[in-house]
Design an enzyme around this catalytic site. Structure first.
Site, PDB file in Angstrom:
ATOM      1  CD  GLN A 144      -0.531   1.237   4.811  1.00  0.00           C
ATOM      2  OE1 GLN A 144      -1.663   1.609   5.097  1.00  0.00           O
ATOM      3  NE2 GLN A 144      -0.155   1.015   3.555  1.00  0.00           N
TER       4      GLN A 144
ATOM      5  CB  VAL B 180      -3.459  -1.918 -12.895  1.00  0.00           C
ATOM      6  CG1 VAL B 180      -4.694  -2.294 -13.705  1.00  0.00           C
ATOM      7  CG2 VAL B 180      -2.624  -3.159 -12.609  1.00  0.00           C
TER       8      VAL B 180
ATOM      9  CB  CYS C  61      -6.890   0.225  10.895  1.00  0.00           C
ATOM     10  SG  CYS C  61      -6.514  -0.080  12.629  1.00  0.00           S
TER      11      CYS C  61
ATOM     12  CB  THR D 234      -7.494  -5.119  10.100  1.00  0.00           C
ATOM     13  OG1 THR D 234      -7.825  -6.521  10.079  1.00  0.00           O
ATOM     14  CG2 THR D 234      -8.651  -4.342  10.720  1.00  0.00           C
TER      15      THR D 234
ATOM     16  CB  CYS E  37      -9.194  -3.599  15.643  1.00  0.00           C
ATOM     17  SG  CYS E  37      -8.829  -1.834  15.725  1.00  0.00           S
TER      18      CYS E  37
END
Length: 414
Positions: free
Chosen positions: A48, A83, A166, A310, A344
């Protein structure tokens, strides 16, 4: 493999994303004999952190995608289900398809919920009429297409209330877009606005360098301005803005809007006995052990620790949880602690990054000496790290249990 309706394993990991697979790999590298199951329904796995680069035209979307089956560690059992509930008093997890999985140690890391529907009109607006988001694999290429084709008009970029994963990503999309428009010679004809629900741009040490780019791109900052509605066909965004005690709703026209959705703990976590008051898994921020259940740990975006959410944080947390879970299997106290590290890489222009690295309380935690990379200043070397080095570190290091630069810190060690 046929799944029994009832099964017992030494360690159950809920979530097969970055945190889950990295933790499983770290555990199994240390102990090849124990039984370990990963519960996750998804067939797909994504890098991602790469989606910002997709939206900026630096990566292809497919570069960020792998099949989950190719990443599950060989000695782990993959239970391909969701779950439904937890029974921590009886050391069991129930799945949506009726399985009951018993464990000695439970590790919970299912990620965070992107609440697109919390913004009125957004779900149906996404992907057309200039409405996009780098927080979805299928939409990040649309972001770049909009940026590439835009020559005039108004571009809005939004950031919702914390916590979000993020937290720099809303800004990154703005900076990379502006960098492209600047290169194309059209930036002066585009009205760029950044709407941030918070009151500050980021950790104070990085703000001066970020403000240089805000001024360079002539972007207009709007603090305490939260997106609450999108009318895609009319291309109108509605913001709730605070000015002291005054709250008002303001409509803004747009030609392009990059939206970051509000984010919460997953529903099955929030409604469980594992949840803290904020809905996330209630853990000690140092050991990442549950505050009530000594054989339960959590990491990644789903845990309550006040670190930046992150991938870099999960990479640092995974070895800590691995050794603490193994200690718990033996009835011992946690042996490692986590300092809140998160990173970041703020992509402020194509080819330069401000490498923000910090821990709990905003304490700076640089990985490199200042003469090599000054994280408070834009750097081409940091872009190389993001563009070329970190993706293979993710696929071939983190997800394989290789703990380069993230060996677990032992409690009491200097």
């Amino acid at each position: 493999m046929t799944i029994n309706s009832n099964r017992r394993v030494n360690i159950v990991i809920v979530g097969g994303g970055s945190a889950g697979i990295a933790t499983a790999a770290s555990i199994l590298k240390r102990n090849k004999t124990l039984s370990l199951a990963i519960i996750d329904p998804s067939e797909d796995h994504y890098y991602q952190p790469g989606w910002t680069m997709v939206g900026g035209g630096a990566f292809s979307a497919e570069f960020t995608h792998r099949k989950e089956k190719d990443l599950i560690p060989n000695r782990a059992l993959w239970i391909k289900s969701a779950v439904a509930s937890f029974d921590p008093d009886n050391n069991a997890v129930m799945t949506a398809d009726g399985q009951e999985i018993s464990y000695d140690v439970l590790i919970v890391c299912p990620g965070i919920k992107l609440d697109w529907a919390a913004i009125k009109g957004l779900p149906e607006a996404l992907g057309k009429n200039g409405v996009t988001s780098n927080y979805r694999f299928d939409l990040a290429p649309y972001t770049y297409r909009l940026v590439k084709d835009m020559t005039t008009g108004r571009a809005l970029f939004t950031q919702p209330p914390m916590p979000i994963k993020c937290a720099g990503a809303p800004q990154k999309s703005m900076y990379l877009s502006c960098s492209k428009w600047q290169k194309n010679g059209v930036l002066d004809d585009i009205d760029v606005q950044f709407h941030n629900s918070g009151a500050v741009l980021g950790v104070s040490e990085y703000v001066p360098a970020l403000m240089e780019y805000v001024e360079l791109y002539n972007a207009h900052l709007n603090f305490e301005s939260t997106l609450v509605a999108v009318d895609g066909e009319a291309q109108i965004a509605t913001f709730e803005q605070r000015h002291g005690e005054d709250i008002r709703h303001v409509e803004e026209r747009f030609d392009m809007i990059h939206v970051v959705p509000p984010q919460t703990a997953p529903d099955f976590i929030r409604s469980s006995p594992l949840a803290a008051e904020n809905g996330f898994v209630d853990v000690d921020q140092a050991t990442l052990r549950h505050s009530k259940y000594a054989n339960i740990f959590s990491l990644g975006d789903a845990c309550s620790a006040p670190n930046a959410k992150t991938m870099a944080a999960a990479r640092k947390q995974a070895p800590v949880v691995a050794v603490n879970a193994l200690a718990a299997l033996e009835g011992k106290a946690p042996v490692a602690d986590y300092d809140g590290y998160g990173s970041c890489p703020l992509t402020v222009e194509r080819g330069k990054i401000i490498l923000a690295e910090f821990g709990y309380g905003g304490k700076l935690l640089p990985s490199f000496p200042n003469w090599l990379i000054d994280g408070t200043r834009p750097s081409r070397l940091s872009w190389l790290l993001k563009d070329t080095i970190l993706p293979p570190v993710y696929w071939h290091g983190m997800l394989k249990g290789r703990e380069w630069m993230v060996k677990p810190h032992r409690i009491g060690a200097e």
